[in-house]
Write a protein that holds these residues in place. Structure first.
Motif, PDB file in Angstrom:
ATOM      1  N   ASP A  15       0.838  -1.198   0.000  1.00 50.13           N
ATOM      2  CA  ASP A  15       0.000   0.000   0.000  1.00 50.13           C
ATOM      3  C   ASP A  15       0.874   1.249   0.000  1.00 50.13           C
ATOM      4  O   ASP A  15       1.921   1.294   0.648  1.00 50.13           O
ATOM      5  CB  ASP A  15      -0.902   0.036   1.234  1.00 50.13           C
ATOM      6  N   ILE A  16       0.425   2.261  -0.713  1.00 48.90           N
ATOM      7  CA  ILE A  16       1.121   3.544  -0.765  1.00 48.90           C
ATOM      8  C   ILE A  16       0.599   4.427   0.364  1.00 48.90           C
ATOM      9  O   ILE A  16      -0.600   4.464   0.640  1.00 48.90           O
ATOM     10  CB  ILE A  16       0.895   4.227  -2.128  1.00 48.90           C
ATOM     11  N   TYR A  17       1.520   5.136   1.020  1.00 47.24           N
ATOM     12  CA  TYR A  17       1.210   6.021   2.129  1.00 47.24           C
ATOM     13  C   TYR A  17       1.882   7.364   1.861  1.00 47.24           C
ATOM     14  O   TYR A  17       3.049   7.401   1.480  1.00 47.24           O
ATOM     15  CB  TYR A  17       1.744   5.373   3.420  1.00 47.24           C
ATOM     16  N   PHE A  18       1.125   8.454   2.016  1.00 47.25           N
ATOM     17  CA  PHE A  18       1.650   9.787   1.758  1.00 47.25           C
ATOM     18  C   PHE A  18       1.765  10.577   3.058  1.00 47.25           C
ATOM     19  O   PHE A  18       0.870  10.527   3.902  1.00 47.25           O
ATOM     20  CB  PHE A  18       0.717  10.560   0.816  1.00 47.25           C
ATOM     21  N   ARG A  19       2.860  11.323   3.196  1.00 45.49           N
ATOM     22  CA  ARG A  19       3.036  12.266   4.292  1.00 45.49           C
ATOM     23  C   ARG A  19       3.444  13.602   3.683  1.00 45.49           C
ATOM     24  O   ARG A  19       4.138  13.646   2.660  1.00 45.49           O
ATOM     25  CB  ARG A  19       4.095  11.787   5.272  1.00 45.49           C
ATOM     26  N   VAL A  20       3.004  14.673   4.333  1.00 45.75           N
ATOM     27  CA  VAL A  20       3.219  16.013   3.790  1.00 45.75           C
ATOM     28  C   VAL A  20       3.791  16.917   4.872  1.00 45.75           C
ATOM     29  O   VAL A  20       3.322  16.894   6.012  1.00 45.75           O
ATOM     30  CB  VAL A  20       1.881  16.604   3.271  1.00 45.75           C
TER      31      VAL A  20
END
Length: 127
Positions: free
Chosen positions: A80-85
């Protein structure tokens, strides 16, 4: 949080150009009914491993993530892809949710929308 600290948290797992990249096109990046401030960093993670990142405004909304070349330095196919900003104005690290949900694929191309949200917590009184 300063830019130096963010750079270390969002340190890419690979050196050089990477391997068997996956391209992710973020059609829309929404934050509080607006857009992310310029200079914010959007990073792509496989678990705790940073496998790609870009700085807003993203050129054509494109992010690139690098696959594992066998040395543990990139994403694992099917994860799974996980994004943090990192918000360049507030200095806060936020979570971004993609729609539709994405999984990693070598040499893949996916289009998505990102919704960036401030973390929210419920506090309970004990006793």
């Amino acid at each position: 949080m300063g830019q130096g600290s963010v750079t270390s948290i969002f340190n890419l797992a690979f050196e050089g150009n990477g391997f068997s990249h996956m391209s992710i096109i973020a059609n829309n990046i929404l934050y509080e009914q607006g857009s992310m401030p310029d200079g914010s960093i959007i990073a792509v993670f496989d678990g705790e491993l940073c496998v790609g990142k870009g700085t807003t405004p993203l050129s054509y909304g494109q992010l690139s993530a690098s696959a594992d070349d066998g040395t543990g330095n990139g994403f694992t196919e099917g994860s799974d892809i996980y994004f943090r900003v990192w918000n360049s104005l507030s200095g806060n690290i936020l979570t971004a949710y993609e729609n539709p949900p994405l999984t990693f694929a070598q040499l893949g191309l996916e289009y998505t929308d990102l919704s960036v949200e401030d973390d929210k917590y419920k506090l309970y009184r004990n006793g």
